[in-house]
Design an enzyme around this catalytic site. Structure first.
Site, PDB file in Angstrom:
ATOM      1  N   CYS A  89       0.823  -1.210   0.000  1.00 59.84           N
ATOM      2  CA  CYS A  89       0.000   0.000   0.000  1.00 59.84           C
ATOM      3  C   CYS A  89       0.855   1.257   0.000  1.00 59.84           C
ATOM      4  N   CYS A  94      -1.727   1.890  -2.793  1.00 60.37           N
ATOM      5  CA  CYS A  94      -2.662   2.986  -2.477  1.00 60.37           C
ATOM      6  C   CYS A  94      -2.022   4.377  -2.483  1.00 60.37           C
ATOM      7  N   LYS A  97      -0.340   5.570  -5.793  1.00 57.43           N
ATOM      8  CA  LYS A  97      -1.458   5.556  -6.754  1.00 57.43           C
ATOM      9  C   LYS A  97      -2.379   6.762  -6.535  1.00 57.43           C
ATOM     10  N   TYR A 231      -9.151  -3.066 -11.007  1.00 57.72           N
ATOM     11  CA  TYR A 231      -8.724  -1.894 -10.231  1.00 57.72           C
ATOM     12  C   TYR A 231      -7.382  -1.326 -10.736  1.00 57.72           C
ATOM     13  N   GLU A 235      -7.130   2.166 -12.843  1.00 56.07           N
ATOM     14  CA  GLU A 235      -6.596   3.316 -12.095  1.00 56.07           C
ATOM     15  C   GLU A 235      -5.323   3.842 -12.751  1.00 56.07           C
ATOM     16  N   HIS A 500     -26.451  20.753   1.114  1.00 50.61           N
ATOM     17  CA  HIS A 500     -26.567  21.407  -0.178  1.00 50.61           C
ATOM     18  C   HIS A 500     -25.488  22.463  -0.338  1.00 50.61           C
ATOM     19  N   GLU A 505     -25.538  14.658  -1.535  1.00 47.66           N
ATOM     20  CA  GLU A 505     -26.962  14.836  -1.193  1.00 47.66           C
ATOM     21  C   GLU A 505     -27.862  14.127  -2.212  1.00 47.66           C
TER      22      GLU A 505
HETATM   23  P1  FAD Z   1       1.439  -6.171   1.985  1.00 51.58           P
HETATM   24  O1  FAD Z   1       1.107  -4.748   2.241  1.00 51.58           O
HETATM   25  O2  FAD Z   1       1.662  -6.565   0.583  1.00 51.58           O
HETATM   26  O3  FAD Z   1       2.732  -6.497   2.861  1.00 51.58           O
HETATM   27  C1  FAD Z   1       3.408  -7.713   2.788  1.00 51.58           C
HETATM   28  C2  FAD Z   1       4.866  -7.496   3.145  1.00 51.58           C
HETATM   29  O4  FAD Z   1       5.490  -8.747   3.398  1.00 51.58           O
HETATM   30  C3  FAD Z   1       5.656  -6.852   2.027  1.00 51.58           C
HETATM   31  O5  FAD Z   1       6.489  -5.837   2.518  1.00 51.58           O
HETATM   32  C4  FAD Z   1       6.488  -8.006   1.467  1.00 51.58           C
HETATM   33  O6  FAD Z   1       7.670  -7.579   0.832  1.00 51.58           O
HETATM   34  C5  FAD Z   1       6.746  -8.771   2.743  1.00 51.58           C
HETATM   35  N1  FAD Z   1       7.114 -10.183   2.556  1.00 51.58           N
HETATM   36  C6  FAD Z   1       6.663 -11.058   1.628  1.00 51.58           C
HETATM   37  N2  FAD Z   1       7.185 -12.275   1.831  1.00 51.58           N
HETATM   38  C7  FAD Z   1       7.999 -12.171   2.915  1.00 51.58           C
HETATM   39  C8  FAD Z   1       8.807 -13.083   3.632  1.00 51.58           C
HETATM   40  N3  FAD Z   1       8.902 -14.371   3.269  1.00 51.58           N
HETATM   41  N4  FAD Z   1       9.517 -12.630   4.702  1.00 51.58           N
HETATM   42  C9  FAD Z   1       9.454 -11.337   5.085  1.00 51.58           C
HETATM   43  N5  FAD Z   1       8.692 -10.431   4.443  1.00 51.58           N
HETATM   44  C10 FAD Z   1       7.964 -10.842   3.380  1.00 51.58           C
HETATM   45  N6  FAD Z   1      -6.006  -1.060  -1.150  1.00 51.58           N
HETATM   46  C11 FAD Z   1      -6.825  -0.099  -0.684  1.00 51.58           C
HETATM   47  O7  FAD Z   1      -7.480  -0.306   0.352  1.00 51.58           O
HETATM   48  N7  FAD Z   1      -6.957   1.104  -1.315  1.00 51.58           N
HETATM   49  C12 FAD Z   1      -6.264   1.394  -2.431  1.00 51.58           C
HETATM   50  O8  FAD Z   1      -6.400   2.492  -2.971  1.00 51.58           O
HETATM   51  C13 FAD Z   1      -5.393   0.413  -2.954  1.00 51.58           C
HETATM   52  N8  FAD Z   1      -4.670   0.660  -4.048  1.00 51.58           N
HETATM   53  C14 FAD Z   1      -3.805  -0.291  -4.520  1.00 51.58           C
HETATM   54  C15 FAD Z   1      -3.082  -0.015  -5.677  1.00 51.58           C
HETATM   55  C16 FAD Z   1      -2.228  -0.949  -6.192  1.00 51.58           C
HETATM   56  C17 FAD Z   1      -1.431  -0.629  -7.433  1.00 51.58           C
HETATM   57  C18 FAD Z   1      -2.080  -2.207  -5.547  1.00 51.58           C
HETATM   58  C19 FAD Z   1      -1.134  -3.246  -6.096  1.00 51.58           C
HETATM   59  C20 FAD Z   1      -2.796  -2.497  -4.407  1.00 51.58           C
HETATM   60  C21 FAD Z   1      -3.680  -1.538  -3.882  1.00 51.58           C
HETATM   61  N9  FAD Z   1      -4.445  -1.786  -2.748  1.00 51.58           N
HETATM   62  C22 FAD Z   1      -5.293  -0.823  -2.269  1.00 51.58           C
HETATM   63  C23 FAD Z   1      -4.356  -3.075  -2.045  1.00 51.58           C
HETATM   64  C24 FAD Z   1      -3.456  -2.977  -0.795  1.00 51.58           C
HETATM   65  O9  FAD Z   1      -2.218  -2.419  -1.145  1.00 51.58           O
HETATM   66  C25 FAD Z   1      -3.263  -4.358  -0.188  1.00 51.58           C
HETATM   67  O10 FAD Z   1      -4.516  -4.946   0.034  1.00 51.58           O
HETATM   68  C26 FAD Z   1      -2.504  -4.293   1.143  1.00 51.58           C
HETATM   69  O11 FAD Z   1      -1.255  -3.703   1.003  1.00 51.58           O
HETATM   70  C27 FAD Z   1      -2.359  -5.712   1.709  1.00 51.58           C
HETATM   71  O12 FAD Z   1      -1.670  -5.654   2.916  1.00 51.58           O
HETATM   72  P2  FAD Z   1      -0.926  -6.950   3.490  1.00 51.58           P
HETATM   73  O13 FAD Z   1      -0.493  -6.587   4.862  1.00 51.58           O
HETATM   74  O14 FAD Z   1      -1.764  -8.124   3.300  1.00 51.58           O
HETATM   75  O15 FAD Z   1       0.345  -7.151   2.550  1.00 51.58           O
HETATM   76  P1  NDP Z   2      -7.687  -8.418 -10.260  1.00 47.08           P
HETATM   77  O1  NDP Z   2      -7.395  -9.820  -9.930  1.00 47.08           O
HETATM   78  O2  NDP Z   2      -8.781  -7.723  -9.567  1.00 47.08           O
HETATM   79  O3  NDP Z   2      -7.962  -8.280 -11.842  1.00 47.08           O
HETATM   80  C1  NDP Z   2      -7.133  -8.846 -12.793  1.00 47.08           C
HETATM   81  C2  NDP Z   2      -7.511  -8.319 -14.162  1.00 47.08           C
HETATM   82  O4  NDP Z   2      -6.607  -8.837 -15.115  1.00 47.08           O
HETATM   83  C3  NDP Z   2      -8.905  -8.745 -14.621  1.00 47.08           C
HETATM   84  O5  NDP Z   2      -9.445  -7.720 -15.404  1.00 47.08           O
HETATM   85  C4  NDP Z   2      -8.600 -10.001 -15.451  1.00 47.08           C
HETATM   86  O6  NDP Z   2      -9.561 -10.244 -16.444  1.00 47.08           O
HETATM   87  C5  NDP Z   2      -7.306  -9.593 -16.103  1.00 47.08           C
HETATM   88  N1  NDP Z   2      -6.464 -10.710 -16.484  1.00 47.08           N
HETATM   89  C6  NDP Z   2      -6.062 -11.750 -15.705  1.00 47.08           C
HETATM   90  N2  NDP Z   2      -5.231 -12.550 -16.410  1.00 47.08           N
HETATM   91  C7  NDP Z   2      -5.111 -12.020 -17.638  1.00 47.08           C
HETATM   92  C8  NDP Z   2      -4.400 -12.377 -18.791  1.00 47.08           C
HETATM   93  N3  NDP Z   2      -3.627 -13.453 -18.812  1.00 47.08           N
HETATM   94  N4  NDP Z   2      -4.515 -11.591 -19.884  1.00 47.08           N
HETATM   95  C9  NDP Z   2      -5.296 -10.499 -19.874  1.00 47.08           C
HETATM   96  N5  NDP Z   2      -5.980 -10.085 -18.800  1.00 47.08           N
HETATM   97  C10 NDP Z   2      -5.894 -10.845 -17.699  1.00 47.08           C
HETATM   98  O7  NDP Z   2      -6.292  -7.711 -10.052  1.00 47.08           O
HETATM   99  P2  NDP Z   2      -5.783  -6.242  -9.792  1.00 47.08           P
HETATM  100  O8  NDP Z   2      -4.328  -6.413  -9.859  1.00 47.08           O
HETATM  101  O9  NDP Z   2      -6.436  -5.225 -10.637  1.00 47.08           O
HETATM  102  O10 NDP Z   2      -6.186  -5.949  -8.291  1.00 47.08           O
HETATM  103  C11 NDP Z   2      -5.788  -6.796  -7.228  1.00 47.08           C
HETATM  104  C12 NDP Z   2      -6.466  -6.358  -5.971  1.00 47.08           C
HETATM  105  O11 NDP Z   2      -5.819  -5.218  -5.429  1.00 47.08           O
HETATM  106  C13 NDP Z   2      -7.909  -5.934  -6.165  1.00 47.08           C
HETATM  107  O12 NDP Z   2      -8.776  -7.034  -6.046  1.00 47.08           O
HETATM  108  C14 NDP Z   2      -8.123  -4.937  -5.069  1.00 47.08           C
HETATM  109  O13 NDP Z   2      -8.695  -5.549  -3.938  1.00 47.08           O
HETATM  110  C15 NDP Z   2      -6.745  -4.410  -4.751  1.00 47.08           C
HETATM  111  N6  NDP Z   2      -6.675  -3.023  -5.231  1.00 47.08           N
HETATM  112  C16 NDP Z   2      -7.476  -2.097  -4.624  1.00 47.08           C
HETATM  113  C17 NDP Z   2      -7.526  -0.819  -5.092  1.00 47.08           C
HETATM  114  C18 NDP Z   2      -8.431   0.179  -4.437  1.00 47.08           C
HETATM  115  O14 NDP Z   2      -8.906  -0.074  -3.343  1.00 47.08           O
HETATM  116  N7  NDP Z   2      -8.706   1.311  -5.063  1.00 47.08           N
HETATM  117  C19 NDP Z   2      -6.718  -0.388  -6.220  1.00 47.08           C
HETATM  118  C20 NDP Z   2      -5.906  -1.437  -6.777  1.00 47.08           C
HETATM  119  C21 NDP Z   2      -5.906  -2.714  -6.294  1.00 47.08           C
HETATM  120  P3  NDP Z   2     -10.797 -11.249 -16.220  1.00 47.08           P
HETATM  121  O15 NDP Z   2     -11.852 -10.455 -15.517  1.00 47.08           O
HETATM  122  O16 NDP Z   2     -11.160 -11.628 -17.603  1.00 47.08           O
HETATM  123  O17 NDP Z   2     -10.294 -12.399 -15.400  1.00 47.08           O
END
Ligand code: FAD
Ligand code: NDP
Length: 525
Positions: A89, A94, A97, A231, A235, A500, A505
């Site tokens: 995140c 997050c 992003k 997502y 985004e 408003h 609203e």
């Molecule tokens: P993570 O935050 O992924 O933390 C896991 C940590 O463990 C990492 O630092 C990793 O390097 C470490 N790790 C892995 N394996 C090991 C190991 N063997 N030993 C030690 N350390 C290890 N969520 C939202 O709510 N709002 C958003 O706007 C949003 N935007 C997102 C945008 C993007 C591009 C992405 C990819 C995700 C987004 N998410 C968003 C999702 C959110 O980031 C994740 O749901 C959240 O970070 C999950 O938290 P976590 O604690 O499960 O894991």
């Molecule tokens: P998702 O698993 O939600 O979506 C994957 C996307 O990739 C789908 O559209 C899927 O299509 C497509 N896809 C999968 N495999 C292929 C392939 N081989 N070729 C072409 N297209 C493919 O993954 P995201 O990485 O977008 O998000 C992961 C999670 O991270 C989300 O579920 C969300 O919870 C979290 N997140 C939250 C955000 C927020 O809160 N604003 C922002 C970003 C991430 P199909 O539908 O056909 O399977």
């Protein structure tokens, strides 16, 4: 009796660890010969993964006076991108992003500004390097802040990649190559996930990047192809378009699978009408690097049954995420995974198939992949483990927002889910298009500003789902999420006096049902 057995077992693994660390023969016959072994200590709680969930859990446990350790390690992306403490995140999710989304919205505000009397040009070039430098500085300050927070709470931080030795012992290697063993009564796994690369596309990993790289790119990605339609894809494509970059989304099926599909299509319609290109029903075939360093991309168009080709500067894979379970040596301790997702199976209390090992956040099966759910699950788990609390995490009615150029916020059921759960005849859908006041002066297009509220049709007309597309959707939906969590009904919403003039609203004013067939067009105040 059970408590006595557990205590005895804790004693024996601690003894075993001491023997192992000393290199002598353990009573079970195990010979510990490892050289350069370092004793990381014994803890009440070890958290593996210092992201949203892991850090929240560790900090909360420390509040109860427990001896806590966190292991966090970032394996560099295939492109070599790496970052600091805090997880997805903060570093590659997050935070960067949302800041890039905001940067793109500012570009849109420039276009509006002159209508409001500002003597600025309606558009200006965007400087990628300046933006990323500022955002990265903020992210680095957060990395530092987390380290300080751990220190302040006496939580031991190990910058090592953890992997199980036995069910109470995790090992890793320090930067100096020294093997470190850490033991704990309770172990929480919070290792999150990493972006997926497709396995069937030539050149995918060699030439493509993922969201792990995008936020840390030194130079603008230029003309970009974003593959995927959920997502992350939408985004990223949204803010790249906002910076004036030629951006294309390649979609193999539907946008935002799992979301209300009427809303999802409005989101992509808006993007399409504001410059993002879409390749629909297309799948990637190969990526090749040209002599000028640009990427030649070949794909199949399933609508026309043809192979197509174009040149891009960057290909961004946004095709989902892979759980970080592979390096944990879970087989060794019997922690069971879901056979398809490879995520860790947990019960309602986040307990894995091994009673003192827990999993929270993205790594756990059937949990939303969202930061606030990981954080709350981590805190509640710590309170149950050490604070004699019993409250379980409630994963129902979690609000979320997709930060596309026109944001989409929602909570509860989609129209499709409500229909399949309760039957079409048993739900009432209230809806309206609306025009945000701020859109009027610059004559901005509001065709996709739309609200939908899905309610039960009978008795109290409980609200099952609320969906909002428009500016600041996250801010709008958050408060309503509380009402819906508390069981709000349509009549209660009708009695709520709006603020408003706001877009929020409009939710309180909904009165047209889909069933009525009346046009849900914009009404003025
Ligand atoms: P993570 O935050 O992924 O933390 C896991 C940590 O463990 C990492 O630092 C990793 O390097 C470490 N790790 C892995 N394996 C090991 C190991 N063997 N030993 C030690 N350390 C290890 N969520 C939202 O709510 N709002 C958003 O706007 C949003 N935007 C997102 C945008 C993007 C591009 C992405 C990819 C995700 C987004 N998410 C968003 C999702 C959110 O980031 C994740 O749901 C959240 O970070 C999950 O938290 P976590 O604690 O499960 O894991
Ligand atoms: P998702 O698993 O939600 O979506 C994957 C996307 O990739 C789908 O559209 C899927 O299509 C497509 N896809 C999968 N495999 C292929 C392939 N081989 N070729 C072409 N297209 C493919 O993954 P995201 O990485 O977008 O998000 C992961 C999670 O991270 C989300 O579920 C969300 O919870 C979290 N997140 C939250 C955000 C927020 O809160 N604003 C922002 C970003 C991430 P199909 O539908 O056909 O399977």
């Amino acid at each position: 009796m059970a408590a006595a057995l557990a205590a005895a077992s804790r004693q024996s693994w601690r003894r075993l660890f001491r023997w192992r660390a000393s290199g002598s023969r353990a009573p079970c016959g195990l010979v510990c010969t490892t050289r350069g072994l370092s004793d990381g200590g014994a803890y009440d709680l070890l958290v593996v993964g210092g992201g949203s969930g892991g850090l929240a859990c560790a900090k909360e446990a420390a509040e109860f006076g427990k001896k806590v350790a966190v292991m966090d390690f970032v394996a560099p992306s295939p492109r070599g991108t790496s970052w600091g403490l805090g997880g997805t995140c903060v570093n590659v999710g997050c935070i960067p992003k949302k800041l890039m989304h905001h940067a793109a919205l500012l570009g849109g505000a420039l276009a509006d500004a002159h209508h409001y009397g500002w003597g600025v040009a309606p558009s200006a070039p965007h400087d990628w390097q300046q933006m990323t430098k500022a955002i990265q500085n903020h992210v680095k300050s957060l990395n530092w802040g987390y380290r300080v927070q751990l220190q302040e709470r006496n939580v031991k931080y190990f910058n090592i990649q953890g992997s199980f030795v036995n069910d109470h012992t995790v090992r890793g290697f320090t930067k100096a190559g020294k093997e470190m063993l850490v033991t704990a009564d309770h172990i929480v796994l919070a290792t999150g996930g990493r972006p997926r690369y497709p396995s069937d596309v030539e050149g995918a990993m060699e030439y493509g990047i993922t969201s792990d790289d995008l936020f840390w790119l030194k130079d603008s990605p230029g003309k970009t192809l974003v593959v995927g339609a959920s997502y992350v894809s939408l985004e990223c494509a949204g803010f790249l378009t906002g910076f004036g970059l030629d951006t294309t989304v390649m979609m193999r099926s539907v946008p935002l699978r799992g979301f209300d599909q009427q809303m999802a299509l409005l989101v992509t319609d808006y993007m399409e009408s504001h410059g993002t290109k879409f390749l629909k029903h297309c799948t990637m075939k190969k990526l090749e690097k040209l002599k000028n360093n640009r990427l030649q991309v070949t794909w199949n168009n399933h609508d026309t049954n043809t192979e197509e080709m174009s040149v891009f500067d960057t290909v961004l894979w946004a095709v989902g995420r892979v759980p970080e379970t592979r390096r944990l040596n879970l087989d060794q301790v019997g922690v069971k995974l879901h056979p398809d997702s490879q995520k860790i199976l947990v019960d309602a209390g986040e307990v894995t198939s091994v009673p003192h090992i827990y999993a929270i956040g993205d790594i756990a099966e059937s949990r939303p992949e969202l930061t606030p759910t990981a954080i709350m699950a981590g805190k509640l788990l710590a309170r149950r483990l050490f604070g004699q609390a019993t409250e379980l995490m409630d994963y129902d009615n979690v609000a979320t927002t997709v930060f596309t150029p026109l944001e989409y916020g929602c909570v509860g059921l989609s129209e499709e889910e409500a229909e399949s759960r309760y039957g079409e005849d048993n739900i009432e859908v209230y809806h309206a298009y609306y025009k945000p006041l701020e859109f009027t002066v610059p004559e901005r297009d509001s065709s996709q500003c739309y609200i939908k509220m899905v309610c039960l049709r009978e008795r109290d007309q409980r609200i099952l789902g609320l969906h909002f597309i428009g500016p600041n959707a996250g801010e709008v939906i958050q408060g309503f999420a509380l009402g819906i969590k508390c069981g709000a009904t349509y009549p209660q919403m009708k009695k709520t006096v709006g603020i408003h003039p706001t877009s929020a609203e409009e939710v309180t004013k909904l009165w047209i049902t889909k069933r009525s067939g009346l046009p849900a067009t914009v009404t003025g105040c």
